[in-house]
Motif scaffolding. Structure first.
Motif, PDB file in Angstrom:
ATOM      1  N   ASP A 122       0.827  -1.213   0.000  1.00  6.74           N
ATOM      2  CA  ASP A 122       0.000   0.000   0.000  1.00  6.74           C
ATOM      3  C   ASP A 122       0.859   1.259   0.000  1.00  6.74           C
ATOM      4  OD1 ASP A 122      -2.726   1.309   0.410  1.00  6.74           O
ATOM      5  OD2 ASP A 122      -1.607   2.076   2.137  1.00  6.74           O
ATOM      6  N   SER A 171       0.580   3.955  -2.970  1.00  2.00           N
ATOM      7  CA  SER A 171       0.040   5.270  -2.616  1.00  2.00           C
ATOM      8  C   SER A 171       0.957   6.426  -2.990  1.00  2.00           C
ATOM      9  CB  SER A 171      -0.251   5.320  -1.106  1.00  2.00           C
ATOM     10  OG  SER A 171      -1.217   4.346  -0.752  1.00  2.00           O
ATOM     11  N   ASP A 217      -6.746   2.437 -10.043  1.00  2.00           N
ATOM     12  CA  ASP A 217      -7.363   1.698  -8.934  1.00  2.00           C
ATOM     13  C   ASP A 217      -8.635   0.979  -9.373  1.00  2.00           C
ATOM     14  OD1 ASP A 217      -7.470   0.667  -6.404  1.00  2.00           O
ATOM     15  OD2 ASP A 217      -8.231   2.483  -5.454  1.00  2.00           O
ATOM     16  N   ARG A 221      -7.598   0.985  -2.614  1.00  2.00           N
ATOM     17  CA  ARG A 221      -7.573   1.988  -1.546  1.00  2.00           C
ATOM     18  C   ARG A 221      -8.762   1.834  -0.605  1.00  2.00           C
ATOM     19  NH1 ARG A 221      -5.956   5.142  -6.031  1.00  2.00           N
ATOM     20  NH2 ARG A 221      -3.798   5.892  -5.853  1.00  2.00           N
ATOM     21  N   LYS A 222      -9.944   1.677  -1.154  1.00  2.00           N
ATOM     22  CA  LYS A 222     -11.162   1.565  -0.352  1.00  2.00           C
ATOM     23  C   LYS A 222     -11.130   0.308   0.515  1.00  2.00           C
ATOM     24  CE  LYS A 222     -16.182   1.047  -0.888  1.00  2.00           C
ATOM     25  NZ  LYS A 222     -17.293   0.981  -1.886  1.00  2.00           N
ATOM     26  N   LYS A 223     -10.772  -0.818  -0.070  1.00  2.00           N
ATOM     27  CA  LYS A 223     -10.786  -2.088   0.660  1.00  2.00           C
ATOM     28  C   LYS A 223      -9.696  -2.138   1.725  1.00  2.00           C
ATOM     29  CE  LYS A 223     -14.152  -3.891  -1.763  1.00  2.00           C
ATOM     30  NZ  LYS A 223     -15.480  -4.194  -1.162  1.00  2.00           N
ATOM     31  N   PHE A 224      -8.510  -1.625   1.390  1.00  2.00           N
ATOM     32  CA  PHE A 224      -7.421  -1.657   2.364  1.00  2.00           C
ATOM     33  C   PHE A 224      -7.694  -0.688   3.510  1.00  2.00           C
ATOM     34  CE2 PHE A 224      -3.221  -0.420   4.008  1.00  2.00           C
ATOM     35  CZ  PHE A 224      -2.749  -1.675   4.362  1.00  2.00           C
ATOM     36  N   LYS A 225      -8.272   0.457   3.210  1.00  5.71           N
ATOM     37  CA  LYS A 225      -8.612   1.426   4.254  1.00  5.71           C
ATOM     38  C   LYS A 225      -9.610   0.824   5.236  1.00  5.71           C
ATOM     39  CE  LYS A 225     -10.331   6.146   4.934  1.00  5.71           C
ATOM     40  NZ  LYS A 225     -10.830   7.378   4.256  1.00  5.71           N
ATOM     41  N   LYS A 226     -10.607   0.109   4.722  1.00  3.58           N
ATOM     42  CA  LYS A 226     -11.594  -0.524   5.598  1.00  3.58           C
ATOM     43  C   LYS A 226     -10.942  -1.600   6.460  1.00  3.58           C
ATOM     44  CE  LYS A 226     -16.177  -2.663   5.627  1.00  3.58           C
ATOM     45  NZ  LYS A 226     -15.841  -3.624   6.693  1.00  3.58           N
ATOM     46  N   SER A 278      -7.841  -1.722   7.416  1.00  5.20           N
ATOM     47  CA  SER A 278      -7.020  -1.040   8.419  1.00  5.20           C
ATOM     48  C   SER A 278      -7.870  -0.461   9.539  1.00  5.20           C
ATOM     49  CB  SER A 278      -6.213   0.083   7.756  1.00  5.20           C
ATOM     50  OG  SER A 278      -5.403  -0.416   6.724  1.00  5.20           O
ATOM     51  N   LYS A 279      -9.090  -0.059   9.206  1.00  6.72           N
ATOM     52  CA  LYS A 279      -9.993   0.509  10.206  1.00  6.72           C
ATOM     53  C   LYS A 279     -10.614  -0.581  11.074  1.00  6.72           C
ATOM     54  CE  LYS A 279     -14.026   3.565  10.616  1.00  6.72           C
ATOM     55  NZ  LYS A 279     -15.038   4.365   9.861  1.00  6.72           N
TER      56      LYS A 279
END
Length: 408
Positions: free
Chosen positions: A196, A200, A344, A349-354, A356-357
């Motif tokens: 990531d 990024s 993308d 980005r969306k899936k990895f951010k979720k 990580s959250k």
């Protein structure tokens, strides 16, 4: 330190490089007594586990006795400076992985098959030969498909070494039954974090694309070759399934970026495209995880077809049968990935951010070297720090090797 986002030191690297795709001796120590991988058929009921490769390259049987030492103790034995001069994105030859030879052997008529002992001895002769192909420039051996970037070798070596630091059995310690498995989860998350970080970057040239590929290639080799039953045994099905999905999504994401850069071709500068695609197909099908949907296999095959890559010629033995089975289940031929590649495309980005959250991902919580000496002693069977003889500097830098005792 040889972390997931940095390369190992010259001293660490020279001592730790083993043939990529053939797990080093210390990794198979993760297998419980009697464990045999699904690929392995053994005629011997006495063998306690799969063989593994020694630092010198020879496959040997498992040993319960291990040494833990710092790299400073071995520095005089290794004066190879090649790690400083190899171009990071040039390709070098590696040995054909033993599991691939086993798969081909098992496909032969019974009368033509070798038993595991004979197959292993034959393999030992190949890798012990003075003129073996390991680490020869791939450009000098254009017909040899088993290749990797030097950067991929470095990452794999660092991650392989780091994996040994999650296993309390190495250090005659007991922490809790899922410590090692959770440590493997942490490691995979660190690999995804490294990917990531590279993805990024605001500006991404050809060098950055090659670094992204090196990370994914090393990750796929590590996942395919390192026994993961401890990871699966943690029982955190949702987290594991999400992680597997992200691994596949990382592969699709880098393939899409290569497509955008006009580098998704059979004659691409990325010479192991087909090889890594087949590694993914083999790895994800080999997982025994409840309710796992085996993500993105058709998409990976679709990218291979778009690139004009013959996966059977480029990768693991028997890939054509896997693709045919996949097409039968899909009800027809898998078509090349269509449409113009866009940034993308696979929602990384969306899936990895979720992810990580939802979870506290990555880190060094399961790295035994990072514990205090008092904490290690509290978990040790004899209540003494198993790394008492290792310097603080070696522990901090990760310059510690676990290996079988010679002569045991």
């Amino acid at each position: 330190m040889a972390s997931l986002s940095t390369i190992p030191s010259k001293r660490t690297l020279v001592l730790s490089i083993a043939p990529v795709l053939v797990s080093a001796y210390l990794i198979y120590r993760f297998s419980p007594p009697g464990f045999l991988t699904s690929r392995r058929k053994s005629s011997s009921s006495e063998r306690p586990g799969p063989p593994r490769i020694t630092r010198g390259g020879e496959w040997v049987e498992e040993s319960d006795e291990v040494n833990v030492s710092s790299e400073e103790e071995e520095e005089e034995e290794n004066n190879d400076d090649s790690s400083d001069v190899r171009p990071p994105y040039e390709y070098y030859c590696m040995f054909r992985p033993f599991f691939d030879i086993q798969n081909e052997n098992e496909d032969k008529d019974e009368d033509d098959q070798l038993d595991d002992d004979d197959l292993l001895e034959e393999y030992n002769q190949v890798i012990r030969a003075e003129d073996n192909i390991e680490m020869k420039p791939a450009s000098e051996h254009p017909d040899h498909r088993w290749i990797a970037m030097w950067e991929t070798w470095k990452l794999f070596s660092a991650w392989e070494r780091r994996a040994s630091y999650t296993n309390p059995d190495f250090f005659k310690m007991h922490i809790h039954k899922h410590f090692h498995g959770q440590g493997m989860q942490e490691m995979i998350e660190n690999m995804l974090i490294a990917f990531d970080k590279e993805f990024s970057r605001k500006k991404r040239g050809k060098r950055a694309l090659k670094q992204m590929w090196a990370i994914v290639a090393a990750m796929m080799q590590w996942l395919l070759e390192i026994p993961l039953h401890g990871w699966i045994a943690t029982g955190d099905v949702q987290r594991i399934n999400t992680t597997v999905n992200l691994v596949g999504r990382a592969l699709l994401t880098v393939l899409n970026e290569l497509d955008r850069a006009k580098m998704l071709r059979a004659d691409s500068e990325i010479k192991d495209l087909g090889l890594i695609m087949t590694f993914y197909l083999y790895w994800v099908e080999d997982l025994e995880i409840p309710d796992l949907e085996l993500p993105f296999r058709k998409e990976v095959v679709g990218y291979a077809k778009k690139a004009g890559i013959d996966l059977n010629q480029a990768g693991c033995y028997g890939t054509d049968e896997k693709v045919k089975a996949l097409e039968r289940s899909a009800g027809g031929k898998i078509k090349p990935i269509s449409g113009t590649p866009k940034s993308d495309r696979w929602d990384w980005r969306k899936k990895f951010k979720k992810f990580s959250k939802d979870y506290k991902i990555g880190g060094e919580r399961y790295n035994i070297l990072k514990m205090s000496r008092e904490e290690r002693a509290s978990y040790a069977f004899d209540k003494k720090d198993p790394l008492a003889d290792i310097s603080d500097k070696a522990l901090q830098e990760g310059n510690v090797r676990v290996r079988p005792k010679r002569g045991s």
